[in-house]
Motif scaffolding. Structure first.
Motif, short mmCIF file in Angstrom:
data_model
loop_
_atom_site.label_atom_id
_atom_site.label_comp_id
_atom_site.label_asym_id
_atom_site.label_seq_id
_atom_site.Cartn_x
_atom_site.Cartn_y
_atom_site.Cartn_z
N LYS A 19 0.83 -1.20 0.00
CA LYS A 19 0.00 0.00 0.00
C LYS A 19 0.87 1.25 0.00
O LYS A 19 1.95 1.26 0.59
CB LYS A 19 -0.88 0.03 1.24
CG LYS A 19 -1.90 -1.08 1.30
CD LYS A 19 -2.70 -1.01 2.57
CE LYS A 19 -1.97 -1.84 3.60
NZ LYS A 19 -2.59 -1.98 4.88
N LEU A 20 0.38 2.29 -0.65
CA LEU A 20 0.98 3.62 -0.58
C LEU A 20 0.08 4.47 0.30
O LEU A 20 -1.14 4.39 0.19
CB LEU A 20 1.03 4.30 -1.95
CG LEU A 20 1.92 3.75 -3.04
CD1 LEU A 20 1.79 4.62 -4.29
CD2 LEU A 20 3.35 3.68 -2.61
N THR A 21 0.67 5.30 1.15
CA THR A 21 -0.13 6.27 1.86
C THR A 21 -0.53 7.35 0.87
O THR A 21 0.03 7.46 -0.23
CB THR A 21 0.67 6.92 3.01
OG1 THR A 21 1.76 7.66 2.46
CG2 THR A 21 1.15 5.88 4.02
N GLU A 22 -1.49 8.15 1.26
CA GLU A 22 -1.93 9.25 0.40
C GLU A 22 -0.77 10.20 0.11
O GLU A 22 -0.60 10.68 -1.01
CB GLU A 22 -3.08 10.00 1.09
CG GLU A 22 -4.03 10.61 0.12
CD GLU A 22 -5.30 11.12 0.79
OE1 GLU A 22 -5.79 12.15 0.34
OE2 GLU A 22 -5.78 10.48 1.74
N ARG A 23 0.04 10.47 1.12
CA ARG A 23 1.19 11.37 0.97
C ARG A 23 2.20 10.80 -0.02
O ARG A 23 2.72 11.51 -0.88
CB ARG A 23 1.83 11.57 2.35
CG ARG A 23 2.88 12.61 2.42
CD ARG A 23 3.32 12.89 3.83
NE ARG A 23 3.33 11.69 4.67
CZ ARG A 23 3.20 11.71 5.99
NH1 ARG A 23 3.04 12.84 6.62
NH2 ARG A 23 3.23 10.60 6.68
N CYS A 28 -3.48 2.48 -5.57
CA CYS A 28 -3.31 3.14 -4.27
C CYS A 28 -3.48 4.65 -4.46
O CYS A 28 -2.59 5.31 -4.99
CB CYS A 28 -1.94 2.86 -3.70
SG CYS A 28 -1.59 1.13 -3.41
N HIS A 29 -4.63 5.16 -4.09
CA HIS A 29 -4.90 6.60 -4.18
C HIS A 29 -4.65 7.13 -5.59
O HIS A 29 -4.05 8.20 -5.76
CB HIS A 29 -4.09 7.39 -3.15
CG HIS A 29 -4.30 6.94 -1.75
ND1 HIS A 29 -5.46 7.18 -1.05
CD2 HIS A 29 -3.51 6.21 -0.92
CE1 HIS A 29 -5.37 6.65 0.15
NE2 HIS A 29 -4.20 6.04 0.26
N THR A 87 3.61 -0.97 3.90
CA THR A 87 3.08 0.36 3.62
C THR A 87 4.25 1.27 3.26
O THR A 87 5.23 1.34 3.99
CB THR A 87 2.33 0.94 4.85
OG1 THR A 87 1.24 0.07 5.17
CG2 THR A 87 1.81 2.33 4.57
N ASP A 108 5.42 5.08 2.63
CA ASP A 108 5.04 6.45 2.99
C ASP A 108 6.10 7.41 2.46
O ASP A 108 7.18 7.00 2.04
CB ASP A 108 4.92 6.57 4.51
CG ASP A 108 4.15 7.80 4.97
OD1 ASP A 108 3.61 8.53 4.12
OD2 ASP A 108 4.06 8.02 6.19
N TRP A 109 5.79 8.70 2.48
CA TRP A 109 6.73 9.74 2.10
C TRP A 109 7.07 10.53 3.35
O TRP A 109 6.18 10.98 4.08
CB TRP A 109 6.14 10.66 1.03
CG TRP A 109 7.02 11.82 0.70
CD1 TRP A 109 6.87 13.11 1.12
CD2 TRP A 109 8.20 11.81 -0.10
NE1 TRP A 109 7.87 13.89 0.62
CE2 TRP A 109 8.71 13.11 -0.13
CE3 TRP A 109 8.87 10.80 -0.80
CZ2 TRP A 109 9.86 13.45 -0.84
CZ3 TRP A 109 10.01 11.14 -1.50
CH2 TRP A 109 10.50 12.44 -1.52
N TYR A 110 8.36 10.69 3.62
CA TYR A 110 8.83 11.40 4.80
C TYR A 110 9.60 12.62 4.34
O TYR A 110 10.41 12.54 3.41
CB TYR A 110 9.74 10.49 5.63
CG TYR A 110 10.33 11.15 6.84
CD1 TYR A 110 9.60 11.27 8.02
CD2 TYR A 110 11.60 11.69 6.82
CE1 TYR A 110 10.11 11.89 9.13
CE2 TYR A 110 12.14 12.31 7.93
CZ TYR A 110 11.40 12.41 9.08
OH TYR A 110 11.92 13.04 10.19
N GLU A 145 7.29 0.48 5.78
CA GLU A 145 6.88 -0.19 7.02
C GLU A 145 6.52 -1.61 6.62
O GLU A 145 5.45 -1.87 6.09
CB GLU A 145 5.70 0.52 7.65
CG GLU A 145 5.34 -0.03 9.00
CD GLU A 145 4.18 0.71 9.63
OE1 GLU A 145 3.24 0.03 10.08
OE2 GLU A 145 4.21 1.95 9.65
#
Length: 110
Positions: free
Chosen positions: A4-8, A60-61, A79, A81-83, A94
């Motif tokens: 999964k990708l987060t929205e960010r 994913c989004h 998952t 994410d973008w930091y 993650e």
């Protein structure tokens, strides 16, 4: 389960794709390669090829994500994410399958 990708993270992929004039049909390919200080490295890239027998595809989004089935064994449930902070920015992983990760977060041991 899937990757999964987060929205960010999805927004960052869309921004990068637009800035580099990638076609909307170009997918994000996430995988695993041998190497790194912990045994496996995460790989990210753009690809316009999809093999139904060898790959899995997820949305994913609004970003189409392709994962080869061999990498999917190590990435199931991961998952992305973008930091972004003053000292660093980039994609983070993650991964519930990782038993050990390196300090930089770009490699892991399963």
């Amino acid at each position: 389960m899937a990757v999964k990708l987060t929205e960010r993270a999805a927004e960052e992929v869309k921004r990068f794709r637009q800035e580099n004039n990638f076609d909307e049909a170009t997918s994000l390919r996430i995988g695993v390669a041998g190497g790194g200080c912990s045994g496996f490295n995460y790989t990210l890239g753009f690809d316009d090829k999809y093999d139904e027998k060898a790959d899995s595809k997820y949305d994913c989004h609004g970003v189409e994500v392709i994962v080869d089935k061999k990498s999917a064994l190590y990435l199931d449930g991961t998952t992305v994410d973008w930091y972004s902070s003053l000292e660093k920015q980039g994609f983070t992983f993650e991964n519930p399958n990782a038993v050990k990760s390196c300090g930089c977060g770009s490699s892991f041991q399963a």
